[in-house]
Design a protein around this motif. Structure first.
Motif, PDB file in Angstrom:
ATOM      1  N   ALA A 116       0.749  -1.390  -0.105  1.00  0.00           N
ATOM      2  CA  ALA A 116       0.004  -0.095   0.125  1.00  0.00           C
ATOM      3  C   ALA A 116       0.902   1.396  -0.013  1.00  0.00           C
ATOM      4  CB  ALA A 116      -0.803   0.096   1.315  1.00  0.00           C
ATOM      5  N   SER A 117       0.223   2.159  -0.617  1.00  0.00           N
ATOM      6  CA  SER A 117       0.984   3.560  -0.663  1.00  0.00           C
ATOM      7  C   SER A 117      -0.073   4.732  -0.486  1.00  0.00           C
ATOM      8  CB  SER A 117       1.978   3.672  -1.680  1.00  0.00           C
ATOM      9  OG  SER A 117       1.249   3.851  -2.869  1.00  0.00           O
ATOM     10  N   ARG A 118       0.451   5.671  -0.091  1.00  0.00           N
ATOM     11  CA  ARG A 118      -0.612   6.934   0.152  1.00  0.00           C
ATOM     12  C   ARG A 118       0.298   8.418   0.103  1.00  0.00           C
ATOM     13  NH1 ARG A 118      -1.938   7.053   6.661  1.00  0.00           N
ATOM     14  NH2 ARG A 118       0.281   7.413   7.199  1.00  0.00           N
ATOM     15  N   PRO A 119      -0.159   9.188  -0.599  1.00  0.00           N
ATOM     16  CA  PRO A 119       0.413  10.477  -0.732  1.00  0.00           C
ATOM     17  C   PRO A 119       0.752  11.219   0.507  1.00  0.00           C
ATOM     18  CG  PRO A 119      -1.633  10.823  -1.969  1.00  0.00           C
ATOM     19  CD  PRO A 119      -1.558   9.471  -1.246  1.00  0.00           C
ATOM     20  N   ALA A 120       2.013  11.695   0.583  1.00  0.00           N
ATOM     21  CA  ALA A 120       2.432  12.393   1.797  1.00  0.00           C
ATOM     22  C   ALA A 120       3.356  13.595   1.599  1.00  0.00           C
ATOM     23  CB  ALA A 120       3.209  11.527   2.726  1.00  0.00           C
ATOM     24  N   ASP A 121       3.500  14.564   2.366  1.00  0.00           N
ATOM     25  CA  ASP A 121       4.449  15.677   2.016  1.00  0.00           C
ATOM     26  C   ASP A 121       5.669  15.005   1.286  1.00  0.00           C
ATOM     27  OD1 ASP A 121       2.745  17.495   3.376  1.00  0.00           O
ATOM     28  OD2 ASP A 121       3.622  17.380   5.273  1.00  0.00           O
ATOM     29  N   GLY A 122       5.901  15.803   0.323  1.00  0.00           N
ATOM     30  CA  GLY A 122       7.213  15.274  -0.351  1.00  0.00           C
ATOM     31  C   GLY A 122       7.322  13.957  -1.075  1.00  0.00           C
ATOM     32  N   GLY A 123       6.184  13.302  -1.181  1.00  0.00           N
ATOM     33  CA  GLY A 123       6.416  11.828  -1.636  1.00  0.00           C
ATOM     34  C   GLY A 123       5.259  10.891  -1.065  1.00  0.00           C
ATOM     35  N   ARG A 124       5.437   9.735  -0.925  1.00  0.00           N
ATOM     36  CA  ARG A 124       4.507   8.542  -0.534  1.00  0.00           C
ATOM     37  C   ARG A 124       5.073   7.720   0.351  1.00  0.00           C
ATOM     38  NH1 ARG A 124       0.604   8.680  -4.189  1.00  0.00           N
ATOM     39  NH2 ARG A 124      -0.194   6.520  -3.663  1.00  0.00           N
ATOM     40  N   ASP A 125       4.067   7.471   1.250  1.00  0.00           N
ATOM     41  CA  ASP A 125       4.260   6.498   2.369  1.00  0.00           C
ATOM     42  C   ASP A 125       4.007   5.485   1.745  1.00  0.00           C
ATOM     43  OD1 ASP A 125       4.855   8.627   4.221  1.00  0.00           O
ATOM     44  OD2 ASP A 125       2.727   8.580   5.149  1.00  0.00           O
ATOM     45  N   GLU A 126       4.853   3.989   2.109  1.00  0.00           N
ATOM     46  CA  GLU A 126       4.415   2.786   1.520  1.00  0.00           C
ATOM     47  C   GLU A 126       4.535   1.820   2.690  1.00  0.00           C
ATOM     48  OE1 GLU A 126       8.322   2.553  -0.296  1.00  0.00           O
ATOM     49  OE2 GLU A 126       7.755   3.861  -2.129  1.00  0.00           O
ATOM     50  N   LEU A 127       3.859   0.989   2.671  1.00  0.00           N
ATOM     51  CA  LEU A 127       3.338  -0.192   3.784  1.00  0.00           C
ATOM     52  C   LEU A 127       3.186  -1.367   3.150  1.00  0.00           C
ATOM     53  CD1 LEU A 127       0.952  -0.035   6.670  1.00  0.00           C
ATOM     54  CD2 LEU A 127       0.761  -1.803   4.792  1.00  0.00           C
ATOM     55  N   GLN A 128       4.066  -2.352   3.792  1.00  0.00           N
ATOM     56  CA  GLN A 128       4.063  -3.843   3.497  1.00  0.00           C
ATOM     57  C   GLN A 128       3.572  -4.622   4.551  1.00  0.00           C
ATOM     58  OE1 GLN A 128       7.654  -5.231   1.726  1.00  0.00           O
ATOM     59  NE2 GLN A 128       8.077  -3.248   1.009  1.00  0.00           N
ATOM     60  N   LEU A 129       2.416  -5.542   4.403  1.00  0.00           N
ATOM     61  CA  LEU A 129       2.186  -6.356   5.460  1.00  0.00           C
ATOM     62  C   LEU A 129       2.087  -7.745   4.937  1.00  0.00           C
ATOM     63  CD1 LEU A 129       1.181  -7.044   8.419  1.00  0.00           C
ATOM     64  CD2 LEU A 129      -1.343  -6.779   7.467  1.00  0.00           C
ATOM     65  N   VAL A 130       3.219  -8.593   5.159  1.00  0.00           N
ATOM     66  CA  VAL A 130       3.601 -10.049   4.755  1.00  0.00           C
ATOM     67  C   VAL A 130       3.729 -10.873   5.586  1.00  0.00           C
ATOM     68  CG1 VAL A 130       5.236 -10.839   2.937  1.00  0.00           C
ATOM     69  CG2 VAL A 130       4.952  -8.395   2.783  1.00  0.00           C
ATOM     70  N   LEU A 171       5.314  -6.250   9.160  1.00  0.00           N
ATOM     71  CA  LEU A 171       4.797  -5.062   8.850  1.00  0.00           C
ATOM     72  C   LEU A 171       5.848  -4.209   8.808  1.00  0.00           C
ATOM     73  CD1 LEU A 171       2.455  -2.976   8.565  1.00  0.00           C
ATOM     74  CD2 LEU A 171       2.803  -2.337  10.991  1.00  0.00           C
ATOM     75  N   ARG A 172       5.900  -3.486   7.506  1.00  0.00           N
ATOM     76  CA  ARG A 172       7.038  -2.552   7.216  1.00  0.00           C
ATOM     77  C   ARG A 172       6.609  -1.384   6.671  1.00  0.00           C
ATOM     78  NH1 ARG A 172      11.692  -4.812   4.241  1.00  0.00           N
ATOM     79  NH2 ARG A 172      12.208  -5.414   6.574  1.00  0.00           N
ATOM     80  N   LEU A 173       6.908  -0.033   7.333  1.00  0.00           N
ATOM     81  CA  LEU A 173       6.464   1.164   7.035  1.00  0.00           C
ATOM     82  C   LEU A 173       7.562   2.110   6.601  1.00  0.00           C
ATOM     83  CD1 LEU A 173       3.923   3.148   6.838  1.00  0.00           C
ATOM     84  CD2 LEU A 173       4.315   3.850   9.092  1.00  0.00           C
ATOM     85  N   ARG A 174       7.553   2.744   5.266  1.00  0.00           N
ATOM     86  CA  ARG A 174       8.436   3.626   5.149  1.00  0.00           C
ATOM     87  C   ARG A 174       7.914   4.913   4.887  1.00  0.00           C
ATOM     88  NH1 ARG A 174      12.286   1.305   0.393  1.00  0.00           N
ATOM     89  NH2 ARG A 174      13.205   0.107   2.164  1.00  0.00           N
ATOM     90  N   THR A 175       8.485   6.005   5.274  1.00  0.00           N
ATOM     91  CA  THR A 175       7.922   7.288   5.437  1.00  0.00           C
ATOM     92  C   THR A 175       8.225   8.147   4.068  1.00  0.00           C
ATOM     93  OG1 THR A 175       9.806   8.618   6.076  1.00  0.00           O
ATOM     94  CG2 THR A 175       8.027   7.685   7.700  1.00  0.00           C
ATOM     95  N   SER A 176       7.467   8.919   3.710  1.00  0.00           N
ATOM     96  CA  SER A 176       7.908   9.796   2.475  1.00  0.00           C
ATOM     97  C   SER A 176       9.206  10.660   2.912  1.00  0.00           C
ATOM     98  CB  SER A 176       6.840  10.942   2.222  1.00  0.00           C
ATOM     99  OG  SER A 176       6.587  11.758   3.311  1.00  0.00           O
ATOM    100  N   PRO A 177       9.893  11.267   1.994  1.00  0.00           N
ATOM    101  CA  PRO A 177      11.070  11.938   2.367  1.00  0.00           C
ATOM    102  C   PRO A 177      11.066  12.877   3.535  1.00  0.00           C
ATOM    103  CG  PRO A 177      10.961  11.619  -0.008  1.00  0.00           C
ATOM    104  CD  PRO A 177       9.809  11.090   0.497  1.00  0.00           C
ATOM    105  N   VAL A 178      11.797  13.019   4.386  1.00  0.00           N
ATOM    106  CA  VAL A 178      11.713  14.051   5.661  1.00  0.00           C
ATOM    107  C   VAL A 178      12.996  14.768   5.518  1.00  0.00           C
ATOM    108  CG1 VAL A 178      11.582  14.206   8.117  1.00  0.00           C
ATOM    109  CG2 VAL A 178      10.416  12.466   6.672  1.00  0.00           C
TER     110      VAL A 178
END
Length: 187
Positions: free
Chosen positions: A142-156, A166-173
């Protein structure tokens, strides 16, 4: 080609002198061709992406960890993870991304697959763009728009290891100047 014209002999001469459109016109005389002037040039003087607000490293990490904890509870349930890892890594230029990974070992496959299926619906309802591939390892991407990019999520679910991740990667900060993170820093 000319910047602008309307119709008439000037437009006809322009089409006939163009290598591509002359062939089109010859092969399809029944087709009307309308050539438009090029659009105005884009203003490239400003930044390509909006300027990100600077965040303090520890405060940003705490915020992202809290978000991961909330997502964990909503998507996986109340069981505490067996392992939690987090790290900052360089993204592009002077910005970084934060990645958290939470894991359960010995996950019941039936319960984990049900959680993954329910997570896909929950994330969609929350406005995430969701991909749940029908074959291979049970997973939700899954992904969603966020400031400066997209947040990305994986549940595997890795069935052979009975491991739910569960892995969550933020948009650039953009982080405030201070102690730089070590490459691949793990918290």
């Amino acid at each position: 080609m000319a910047d602008s014209f309307d119709t008439g002999p000037a437009a006809t001469r322009l089409v006939e002198s163009d290598p591509f459109w002359a062939v089109v016109r010859r092969r399809h005389p029944d087709v009307d061709i309308a050539l438009l002037p090029p659009p105005p040039a884009a203003d490239l003087s400003g930044p390509a992406t909006p300027e990100l607000p600077a965040l303090e490293r520890d405060e940003a990490a705490a915020r992202f960890d809290a978000e991961t904890a909330a997502l964990w509870r909503r998507l996986v349930g109340e069981r505490d993870p067996d392992e939690q890892r987090a790290r900052w890594f360089a993204a592009e230029g002077d910005v970084e991304r934060y990645e958290t990974t939470w894991r359960i070992d010995g996950a019941d496959p039936v319960t984990a697959v049900a959680a993954i299926e329910a997570a896909a619906a929950t994330l969609r309802d929350d406005g995430w763009h969701v991909l749940a591939p029908p074959d291979g390892m049970p997973r939700v991407l899954a992904s969603r728009p966020a400031d400066g990019g997209r947040d990305e999520l994986q549940l595997v679910l890795a069935p052979a290891e009975a491991r739910l991740v569960l892995r969550l990667r933020t948009s650039p900060v953009r982080l405030t100047p201070g102690a730089p993170a070590q490459k691949g820093e793990v918290r």
